[in-house]
Design a protein around this motif. Structure first.
Motif, PDB file in Angstrom:
ATOM      1  N   ASP A  45     -17.206  -4.654   3.539  1.00 62.48           N
ATOM      2  CA  ASP A  45     -16.818  -5.940   2.915  1.00 62.48           C
ATOM      3  C   ASP A  45     -15.513  -5.811   2.121  1.00 62.48           C
ATOM      4  N   TYR A  46     -14.605  -4.955   2.587  1.00 60.19           N
ATOM      5  CA  TYR A  46     -13.279  -4.865   1.993  1.00 60.19           C
ATOM      6  C   TYR A  46     -12.344  -5.807   2.738  1.00 60.19           C
ATOM      7  N   THR A  47     -11.412  -6.390   2.038  1.00 56.01           N
ATOM      8  CA  THR A  47     -10.381  -7.207   2.683  1.00 56.01           C
ATOM      9  C   THR A  47      -9.295  -6.300   3.242  1.00 56.01           C
ATOM     10  N   TRP A  48      -9.006  -6.460   4.510  1.00 51.51           N
ATOM     11  CA  TRP A  48      -7.955  -5.648   5.123  1.00 51.51           C
ATOM     12  C   TRP A  48      -6.621  -5.986   4.475  1.00 51.51           C
ATOM     13  N   LEU A  99      -6.773   3.756   1.244  1.00 56.17           N
ATOM     14  CA  LEU A  99      -6.115   2.462   1.068  1.00 56.17           C
ATOM     15  C   LEU A  99      -5.191   2.462  -0.142  1.00 56.17           C
ATOM     16  N   GLU A 100      -5.586   3.159  -1.201  1.00 51.38           N
ATOM     17  CA  GLU A 100      -4.713   3.267  -2.369  1.00 51.38           C
ATOM     18  C   GLU A 100      -3.490   4.118  -2.048  1.00 51.38           C
ATOM     19  N   LEU A 111      -9.996   1.695  11.220  1.00 49.78           N
ATOM     20  CA  LEU A 111      -9.831   1.410   9.794  1.00 49.78           C
ATOM     21  C   LEU A 111     -10.251  -0.018   9.462  1.00 49.78           C
ATOM     22  N   ARG A 112      -9.875  -0.957  10.299  1.00 47.82           N
ATOM     23  CA  ARG A 112     -10.258  -2.353  10.061  1.00 47.82           C
ATOM     24  C   ARG A 112     -11.777  -2.528  10.159  1.00 47.82           C
TER      25      ARG A 112
END
Length: 586
Positions: free
Chosen positions: A131-134, A103-104, A123-124
């Motif tokens: 608990d990551y925000t897409w 993601l980075e 990935l989503r």
């Protein structure tokens, strides 16, 4: 046409920026990604490998690759296909350790994948599990792009391996994530080269590049370059500057761009786009001003591809004539200080309203101008014998004073409460419905609707058209005020104040510079009736406050507006259908 504004609210000149034009594809940073997984569904499979390549302007900026422990065994058929076995991923990092790095790596970029729903779906799902925000990446799928520009005689299918061979990719896909991502990069560049002659030159174009839009239409997308992303009006112009079409939008540039995509389904508009040479924008301070300007431009130019609001002179009205024994007449304009209802969109609708009134009120239907007392004895007409006409024509000794009561009943229905007419015709509809004469009941209902709708329009228009000046304000989302000056129902000026700005000096300046308007003949407004309707709808919005009125602006408490939905008719029909013993005969 000009709409006056206070000096404080004058619209500044718009200097289009590169952001207004769009993002050229050579300036877009793409991250081409490919995943290998243990299955086809993210709900019951895991990621085994992530590979990605970052490119901009044809140059590779970096690569990302990592095996991932899916937390489950790798099925044998997947191992044979990808070469990734359970032992290979047993010591690999979990997705919780790999995903943040990817993601980075992709942050701020546009994601690209072949059959993107598959890769992006995994990935989503991984983001959701952790608990990551897409991040909300813009996603480009090379599969539908290939279907758009690669014909069947070039390739038997649109699989990644087939396209890589067709475009002679430097890397052959082998079901390993990084190799497949490298092959997808070459496929992407080849597809963009083919799409460029079709007008796909900016990132925004890719959103609709796979649409089945004719090439000559898509090439016209450059007409949207430089248009402002602001509320206002746009004019499509053809040869010799002819105005072909006028429209309005809260975002001119975005709306105009939609005409060159598959979102536009109208054949006539596609035909218009093909002959258009330019698009002229008119930036407006508020959506209301944009709607009014659109209406006035359509009336002024009568564009051949606009279908509405071009002929205000074709509006018709119904009036109660000014004579000894008044009658109803369909007229093209408001004349004299006598009751009128309308405007109607057609003479047929006006005639239907007249028939509704004649069904309920015994007004005379003959057209000769009758004297107060006839000099010759006349025979009453057949309608008089049926009780459908008061027959004032037979009065030979003194004026027919009973007819005055009939006229007053009609006057009340036209300018005040039409409840008596609605109830009488509702009972008739109920009786017809109870007898299963539904076609006749529908005709009576249609006539009644025409009358009530026209009476409601006139009763809303009349007080506003008589008002020499009205100033109203509505709070804006930014914390300021939207100010509007209305004169005789005509939109005459507007201004917008900023947060914390005192609106009263702006109101004074706006009143001083607003358009001068000549008084009309009420209830006709001093503008196109549709413009007056736009103003009335704006005034009816929650939060609008009256700042100043030169004349009373009131409407009857019991008026035609209260009957606009014809609930009385619906209730009477329902009553009739329950049984004849509950029905009232007319």
């Amino acid at each position: 046409m000009s709409i006056a504004r206070a000096p404080q609210a004058a619209t500044a000149a718009v200097q289009p920026s590169f952001a207004d034009i769009g993002t050229p594809l050579q300036d877009v940073t793409f991250v081409v990604v490919d995943l290998e997984t243990t299955g086809s569904r993210a709900s019951d499979a895991g990621i085994t490998e992530i590979g990605a390549v970052k490119v901009r302007g044809g140059e590779v900026l970096g690569e990302f690759q990592s095996l991932v422990n899916p937390g489950r065994p790798v099925p044998a058929f997947v191992a044979r296909l990808t070469g990734i076995t359970t032992s290979m991923v047993a010591t690999a990092p979990d997705v919780a350790l790999v995903l943040p790095g990817f993601l980075e790596f992709a942050r701020g970029c546009v994601l690209v994948a072949h059959n993107a729903p598959f890769d992006v779906g995994f990935l989503r799902a991984a983001c959701a599990d952790l608990d990551y925000t897409w991040p909300g990446f813009t996603v480009v799928d090379t599969l539908p792009l290939a279907r758009r520009v690669v014909l069947r005689d070039e390739a038997p299918n649109h699989k990644l391996a087939t396209l890589a061979r067709l475009f002679r990719a430097r890397t052959s896909p082998d079901h390993r994530a990084l190799a497949d991502a490298r092959a997808t990069v070459d496929v992407l560049h080849a597809l963009l080269e083919r799409l460029a002659p079709l007008g796909v030159t900016h990132l925004e174009d890719l959103a609709t590049a796979a649409d089945p839009v004719p090439a000559d239409v898509r090439c016209k997308a450059t007409l949207a370059d430089g248009l402002p992303s602001a509320p206002g009006v746009y004019q499509f112009r053809g040869p010799d500057g002819e105005v072909l079409y006028v429209g309005t939008s809260t975002d001119i540039r975005r709306r105009v761009r939609s005409y060159f995509t598959a979102a536009e389904k109208r054949r006539r508009i596609t035909e218009m786009v093909r002959i258009a040479h330019a698009v002229t924008p008119v930036v407006c301070a508020t959506p209301l001003e944009a709607q009014v300007r659109e209406l006035r431009l359509i009336t002024e130019h009568a564009p051949r591809y606009n279908r509405r609001s071009k002929h205000p002179e074709r509006q018709t009205w119904v009036r109660l004539t000014d004579e000894a024994y008044p009658r109803l007449s369909v007229v093209p304009e408001v004349r004299g200080d006598v009751p009128h209802i309308g405007p109607f969109s057609s003479r047929r609708a006006a005639t239907a309203a007249v028939e509704a009134l004649h069904d309920a009120i015994a007004l005379r239907r003959c057209t000769p101008r009758l004297p107060p007392v006839s000099r010759v004895r006349r025979s009453p007409c057949a309608l008089a014998g049926l009780g459908r006409c008061s027959a004032p024509c037979v009065a030979t000794t003194e004026p027919d004073h009973d007819y005055a009561a009939v006229v007053e009943e009609a006057r009340t229905a036209l300018t005040g409460d039409p409840g008596a007419v609605v109830r009488l015709l509702a009972e008739r509809v109920a009786r017809l419905a109870g007898q299963e004469r539904f076609e006749e009941a529908g005709q009576v209902t249609h006539r009644l609707r025409s009358f009530v709708a026209a009476a409601a329009r006139a009763q809303r228009l009349d007080p506003l058209s008589r008002c020499a000046e009205l100033v109203a304000a509505r709070p804006t989302a930014a914390g300021g005020w939207e100010l509007v000056v209305v004169r005789h129902a005509r939109f005459s000026g507007t201004a917008v104040t900023g947060p914390g700005e005192d609106p009263l000096p702006v109101v004074d300046a706006l009143r001083a510079t607003a358009e001068a308007v000549e008084p009309p003949s009420p209830p006709a407004p001093a503008c196109h009736p549709e413009e007056a309707a736009l103003v009335l709808d704006w005034l009816d919005q929650p939060g609008v406050r009256l700042v100043h009125t030169s004349d009373p602006w009131t409407c009857p408490v019991r008026s035609a507006v209260a009957h606009a939905d014809l609930e009385d008719v619906s209730a009477s029909v329902a009553l009739a259908l329950r049984g004849p013993d509950t029905m009232t005969a007319c």
